[in-house]
Design an enzyme around this catalytic site. Structure first.
Site, mmCIF file in Angstrom:
data_model
loop_
_atom_site.group_PDB
_atom_site.id
_atom_site.type_symbol
_atom_site.label_atom_id
_atom_site.label_comp_id
_atom_site.label_asym_id
_atom_site.label_seq_id
_atom_site.Cartn_x
_atom_site.Cartn_y
_atom_site.Cartn_z
ATOM 1 C CD GLU A 252 46.162 107.660 11.379
ATOM 2 O OE1 GLU A 252 45.210 107.710 10.565
ATOM 3 O OE2 GLU A 252 47.212 108.277 11.229
ATOM 4 C CB CYS A 286 46.190 110.628 7.443
ATOM 5 S SG CYS A 286 46.452 111.219 9.142
#
Length: 486
Positions: A252, A286
């Site tokens: 991720e 993110c």
């Protein structure tokens, strides 16, 4: 009694109890002040090897434990996050520079992750497959064994617990390497919660460390799956190393998420959403809104109102005053942010707000008149910077939003939901939010990106977590031994 008694973990790491690490110690510092607020052990390759050996030895008995017992440990862990929310949240604020509401979010999410993970042991973990032969044919899911988790500094508790909890619930052991900058709230707190929850010894090891520690974890033959959250550059290295050792890596990674503001959007609400998406936790998320794509009919007013909002947001030490933004995690990250802002202005962007800093406190920044090549638009900034680019029609919006190498999260703001959904189908993204900004996730929802944002693997929800942390085994059973011609 405090969960994190500094006399207990001072200079130590967790591995079958509190044991001194071979790699020495590192100071835990509050980025807002530079003050040393503790010390943690620094794990080296020998620590990784010892931890993985203990984890592998303990894992078989844990996998054989009844699903009710494993579920009970996870439920108790969830309750402990709620019980110690104020204490752990305070560490999130001081150690990661988060504002207090983000500390509340992290502890609340940690509890929810554990409660959701508690449902995994009782999930159906297989299926009956038709067979051309007179036998019972099954595909069943088994624990992988030892899971290695490498987590970052920005949402340290959430981004560790979302892998640790389901991996444990499904019968695995875990070796967790948190970022050294947030090793307490993102690592030691997790160890203490599971210790108090009754997790048997040897199943969870928290090894704070740097690059060398992570490399040792990826290379260790007992660790069969790596769950990594971090930058795309680091993720590529992790993926390459995992491939050499023939193990799965769930990656991720970074993002440069777009918020698309269509011509019929409510401007006031759009500006509010855009500010939250770009400035929450100083843009160090993110899913942060890294690109604002605004219809040309709204762009001028959008920039003006977003800049006014940025100018009025207070920045300071979240442990001492009520602020909207805290500090950047360290000088290196601050300097990267400022370099992208100044190079963008040098390339022709207009600084509508911000662009300055005091120590690690960076002002929320708005850039107008940007192009697709503007550095702060084209690259992931990981800071409180909102570049605004205009578009004329839906085709142009789709082309601009989809042009990034990243594909993590996407927000589309419009009064016409069906139009927004049709636009979303044209833009590659692992996550899409209609009439919301880009920063949002839930423990029961599959989470992950495409392109440079990750390998397409997911965390969250039963299906994604079972896929991530178990292996498929084909098993056949028949009443008699088959007779063969020789």
């Amino acid at each position: 009694m405090p969960l994190l008694d500094t006399d207990t973990w001072h200079g130590r790491l967790y591995s079958d109890g509190w044991v001194r690490s071979a790699g020495g110690t590192a100071a835990v510092r509050a980025p807002a002040t530079g003050e040393e607020i503790g010390q943690v052990g620094v794990a080296d390759a020998d620590d990784v090897a010892r931890a993985s050996a203990r984890a592998a030895a303990a894992q078989r008995a844990w996998a054989a434990t009844s699903y009710t017992e494993r579920a009970a440990v996870l439920r108790q862990a969830g309750a402990l996050w709620e019980q110690h929310a104020a204490e752990v949240g305070d560490w999130v604020v001081r150690e990661s520079g988060s504002i207090p509401p983000k500390g509340v979010l992290e502890t609340g999410t940690a509890a929810q992750e554990c409660y959701e993970a508690a449902t995994l042991p009782s999930q159906s973990l297989g299926e009956i497959i038709p067979s051309a032969q007179p036998r019972l044919s099954l595909a069943r899911r088994l624990p992988v064994g030892v899971v290695g988790v490498i987590s970052p500094f920005n949402a340290p508790l959430i981004l560790a617990i979302r892998s640790v909890a389901p991996a444990l619930a499904l019968g695995n052991a875990v070796v967790l390497k948190p970022d050294l900058r947030t090793a307490v709230c993102g690592g030691l707190a997790i160890a203490r919660v599971f210790e108090e929850a009754g997790l048997p010894e040897g199943l969870l090891h928290v090894l704070p460390g740097g690059v060398a520690t992570g490399e040792a974890l990826v290379a260790d033959p007992r660790v069969r799956v790596i769950s990594f959250t971090g930058s795309s550059a680091a993720g590529r290295k992790v993926g390459e190393a995992a491939a050499r050792h023939l193990k799965r890596a769930h990656l991720e990674l970074g993002g440069n998420s777009a918020l698309v503001v269509l011509d019929d959007a409510d401007l006031d609400l759009a500006v509010s959403a855009g500010a939250w998406g770009s400035f929450l936790h100083q843009g160090q998320i993110c899913m942060t809104t890294g690109r604002h794509l605004v219809h040309e009919s709204l762009a001028e007013r959008y920039v003006t109102e977003l800049a006014a909002k940025a100018d009025h947001l207070p920045v300071g030490d979240p442990a001492k005053e009520q602020v909207a933004l805290g500090p950047i995690i360290d000088e290196a990250q601050r300097d990267k942010i400022h370099s992208l802002v100044t190079s963008s202005v040098d390339a022709g962007a207009r600084l509508a707000a911000g662009g300055s800093y005091d120590g690690l406190f960076y002002r929320p920044t708005v850039l107008a008149d940007v192009t697709p090549d503007t550095p702060a638009y084209a690259q992931e900034v990981f800071g409180p910077v909102a570049p605004v680019l205009t578009f004329g029609d839906l085709d142009e919006a789709a082309a601009l939003a989809g042009a990034s190498e990243y594909g993590l999260s996407l927000g589309i703001l419009s009064r016409d939901v069906m139009k927004a959904m049709a636009l979303a189908e044209r833009i590659p993204s692992g996550i899409v939010h209609i009439n919301d900004q880009t920063v949002s996730d839930e423990a029961l929802a599959p989470f992950g990106g495409v392109g440079a944002s990750g390998t397409g693997s997911r965390f969250g929800g039963p299906a994604a977590n079972i896929e991530a942390f178990t292996e498929t085994q084909w098993l056949t059973v028949q009443g008699d031994i088959t007779r063969y011609p020789f």
